[in-house]
Write an enzyme that holds these catalytic residues in place. Sequence first.
Site, PDB file in Angstrom:
ATOM      1  N   HIS A  60       0.708  -1.361  -0.049  1.00 53.28           N
ATOM      2  CA  HIS A  60      -0.131  -0.056   0.142  1.00 53.28           C
ATOM      3  C   HIS A  60       0.856   1.177  -0.111  1.00 53.28           C
ATOM      4  CE1 HIS A  60      -3.743  -1.919   0.555  1.00 53.28           C
ATOM      5  NE2 HIS A  60      -3.019  -2.938   1.162  1.00 53.28           N
ATOM      6  N   TYR A 326       2.296  -6.100  10.361  1.00 55.31           N
ATOM      7  CA  TYR A 326       2.433  -4.605  10.489  1.00 55.31           C
ATOM      8  C   TYR A 326       3.468  -3.862  11.208  1.00 55.31           C
ATOM      9  CZ  TYR A 326      -2.146  -5.152   8.185  1.00 55.31           C
ATOM     10  OH  TYR A 326      -3.175  -5.379   7.224  1.00 55.31           O
TER      11      TYR A 326
END
Length: 351
Positions: A60, A326
């Site tokens: 992303h 993450y």
Amino acid sequence: MKIRFRHAARGALIGGLASVTVAAFGYVGGWLAPRRLTPQRLVDTLQDNAGLHPGYRRNHAKGVCVAGWFEGNGEASAYSTAAVFGRSRTPVVGRFAIPGGNPYAPDGSVPIRSMALRFNLPDGEQWRTGMNAMPVFPVSTPQAFYEQMMAGRPDPATGKPDPAKLAAFFAAHPETAAFRAWARQAKPSASYVTERYDSINAFYLVDAQEQRRAVRWAMVPQATDGGPGPAGDADYLARDLEQRLGRAPQRWTLRITFAVPGDPVDDAARIWPAGRRTVDAGTLVIDRMQPQDSGSCRDVNYDPTVLPTGIAPSADPLLAARSAAYADSYLRRTAEEAHLPGTARATEATR
């Protein structure tokens, strides 16, 4: 279902999309043999597949910050004690993006868009959620994810995945059928605003009596003028969003879908049957956007296991693994930012 080699071209297209889609989540298990699949190893794989872009997200990488609020209507408060579901307004910091680790990728390179949100509840709690504009995930487990990432690794000679390796992967993983069926007809949209964004993973709403109900949720767009992206334009999504916000705030309805006994709660590769009970819990309003290198979403890690009281994670193995990856990606991004020239900074490494 066997995948014949004569269908390799189609398989390569779907496989490339699936590889990017899997990267849209980025998760890891701690039990994969013979070498333990750590968060670091997973993020290394994402980085190897997409290339290194210091200071940017490993996935992303191309996106934009947004902000606004969520207007709860009270309809979900019978099922969860979370303050966000009451008749109140909750500030939101979010991000729109496309999958992949290349911050210069054309907007039309994949048909998937993502929405990540952080709800700042009045009692100091937060709800963070990462959603994607697709109805189902390709695989069910961290091991399958890693195998798909390896099968979809670009061939240095062509810059594209090897169709034979993808065909072998899909043949060994029939659970990918639902995603592949969707991918065959998916097309890149012209706007972030007209997309429906699904949680895909399941969670539990917990009420005042501590009863737990399995749910999935989606942000359903109120804009209805969707269509394909313009040909020959690599950077239309942010411009479209800016133009729409210049005219009016943009809105989505938060729709919660309840599972029934027997629905696969811990498997993101399986779609729940149509006709399940739903509740519209309120309206998300986005009224402004900001650059990703300086906006309010820049330093947010959109870990989907950051949940307020009244919402709990399911046992889906992808959730805990997403959280671990993450965190690793975020640490890499912040370390790189310290060495970037000037004051340039980019958004976090994965979500």
